[in-house]
Design a protein around this motif. Structure first.
Motif, PDB file in Angstrom:
ATOM      1  N   HIS A 193      15.631  -8.076   5.069  1.00  0.00           N
ATOM      2  CA  HIS A 193      14.978  -7.198   4.430  1.00  0.00           C
ATOM      3  C   HIS A 193      15.253  -5.942   4.353  1.00  0.00           C
ATOM      4  CE1 HIS A 193      10.676  -8.791   5.471  1.00  0.00           C
ATOM      5  NE2 HIS A 193      11.012  -9.134   4.321  1.00  0.00           N
ATOM      6  N   LEU A 194      16.051  -5.670   5.370  1.00  0.00           N
ATOM      7  CA  LEU A 194      16.826  -4.000   5.323  1.00  0.00           C
ATOM      8  C   LEU A 194      18.221  -4.473   4.383  1.00  0.00           C
ATOM      9  CD1 LEU A 194      16.254  -1.259   6.237  1.00  0.00           C
ATOM     10  CD2 LEU A 194      17.597  -1.786   8.332  1.00  0.00           C
ATOM     11  N   VAL A 195      18.938  -5.185   4.739  1.00  0.00           N
ATOM     12  CA  VAL A 195      20.435  -5.402   4.000  1.00  0.00           C
ATOM     13  C   VAL A 195      20.456  -5.729   2.544  1.00  0.00           C
ATOM     14  CG1 VAL A 195      22.632  -6.201   4.391  1.00  0.00           C
ATOM     15  CG2 VAL A 195      21.603  -5.442   6.070  1.00  0.00           C
ATOM     16  N   ILE A 196      19.771  -6.876   2.404  1.00  0.00           N
ATOM     17  CA  ILE A 196      20.142  -7.508   0.945  1.00  0.00           C
ATOM     18  C   ILE A 196      19.470  -6.549  -0.140  1.00  0.00           C
ATOM     19  CG2 ILE A 196      19.066  -9.544  -0.354  1.00  0.00           C
ATOM     20  CD1 ILE A 196      19.133 -11.322   2.007  1.00  0.00           C
ATOM     21  N   PRO A 197      18.383  -6.102  -0.238  1.00  0.00           N
ATOM     22  CA  PRO A 197      17.715  -5.061  -1.201  1.00  0.00           C
ATOM     23  C   PRO A 197      18.745  -4.070  -1.348  1.00  0.00           C
ATOM     24  CG  PRO A 197      16.008  -5.717   0.168  1.00  0.00           C
ATOM     25  CD  PRO A 197      17.205  -6.222   0.924  1.00  0.00           C
ATOM     26  N   TRP A 198      19.424  -3.600  -0.286  1.00  0.00           N
ATOM     27  CA  TRP A 198      20.483  -2.229  -0.304  1.00  0.00           C
ATOM     28  C   TRP A 198      21.682  -2.939  -1.203  1.00  0.00           C
ATOM     29  CZ3 TRP A 198      19.684   2.658  -0.704  1.00  0.00           C
ATOM     30  CH2 TRP A 198      18.535   3.308  -0.032  1.00  0.00           C
ATOM     31  N   LEU A 199      22.220  -4.049  -1.051  1.00  0.00           N
ATOM     32  CA  LEU A 199      23.258  -4.639  -1.709  1.00  0.00           C
ATOM     33  C   LEU A 199      23.060  -4.507  -3.242  1.00  0.00           C
ATOM     34  CD1 LEU A 199      23.926  -7.665   0.550  1.00  0.00           C
ATOM     35  CD2 LEU A 199      25.145  -5.569   0.773  1.00  0.00           C
ATOM     36  N   THR A 200      21.818  -4.712  -3.532  1.00  0.00           N
ATOM     37  CA  THR A 200      21.657  -4.592  -5.071  1.00  0.00           C
ATOM     38  C   THR A 200      21.808  -3.330  -5.638  1.00  0.00           C
ATOM     39  OG1 THR A 200      19.482  -4.326  -4.853  1.00  0.00           O
ATOM     40  CG2 THR A 200      20.001  -6.704  -4.716  1.00  0.00           C
ATOM     41  N   ILE A 201      21.692  -2.156  -4.844  1.00  0.00           N
ATOM     42  CA  ILE A 201      21.625  -0.721  -5.226  1.00  0.00           C
ATOM     43  C   ILE A 201      22.986  -0.425  -6.180  1.00  0.00           C
ATOM     44  CG2 ILE A 201      22.407   0.315  -3.360  1.00  0.00           C
ATOM     45  CD1 ILE A 201      19.183   1.256  -5.161  1.00  0.00           C
ATOM     46  N   VAL A 202      23.979  -1.167  -5.773  1.00  0.00           N
ATOM     47  CA  VAL A 202      25.025  -0.647  -6.595  1.00  0.00           C
ATOM     48  C   VAL A 202      25.251  -1.013  -8.180  1.00  0.00           C
ATOM     49  CG1 VAL A 202      26.722  -1.004  -4.839  1.00  0.00           C
ATOM     50  CG2 VAL A 202      26.222  -2.952  -6.286  1.00  0.00           C
TER      51      VAL A 202
END
Length: 151
Positions: free
Chosen positions: A11-20
């Motif tokens: 929940h924490l990591v995967i969405p933030w990977l898309t932010i790039v």
């Protein structure tokens, strides 16, 4: 590692990977509404304790972990992406939100309960859908207000 821990990390990591892939302009433009949406979900999560809407195995600390990883991960980043793709077209925004809210309220909710992330008590999937849909209306109005005052 327990399944609940893996889900929280995802929940924490995967969405933030898309932010790039999100334009910096969109991040800046919609981060305020994403924070506001997170505050609304945090209020809902706080109210869940005295009203016994749902429980989390492991007590309040595990509930806080669930809440924060959801709010800071998929909810914050998802709000950014939804606004990035739909802001300016209220019908498209409502349609995308309705789909996302249905997915969360029914299949994801079912899976999360099966993996013992939480258990609904006095809250039903329809309540999840209705709360998040009402939040969608509120935060769109909030963003519209912000957008008009910053022109």
């Amino acid at each position: 590692m327990k399944a609940t821990t893996v889900i929280r990390l995802m929940h924490l990591v995967i969405p933030w990977l898309t932010i790039v892939f999100l334009p910096k302009k969109s991040f800046k433009k919609f981060s305020t509404v994403s924070v506001f949406a997170g505050i609304l979900v945090l209020i809902l999560s706080t109210l869940a304790i005295p009203f016994k809407w749902w429980t989390v195995e492991g007590g309040h600390f595990k509930k806080l972990l669930n809440d924060l990883t959801f709010i800071l991960g998929p909810f914050f980043i998802g709000t950014l992406w939804i606004f990035h793709f739909t802001f300016g077209s209220f019908k498209k925004y409502l349609a995308v939100n309705a789909i996302m809210n249905l997915v969360f309220a029914y299949p994801l909710n079912y899976l999360y309960q099966r993996f013992n992330l939480y258990r609904l008590v006095k809250f039903k999937p329809i309540h999840i859908f209705l709360f998040f849909t009402s939040y969608a209306w509120i935060i769109y109005g909030y963003q519209e207000f912000f957008h008009r005052n910053n022109r």
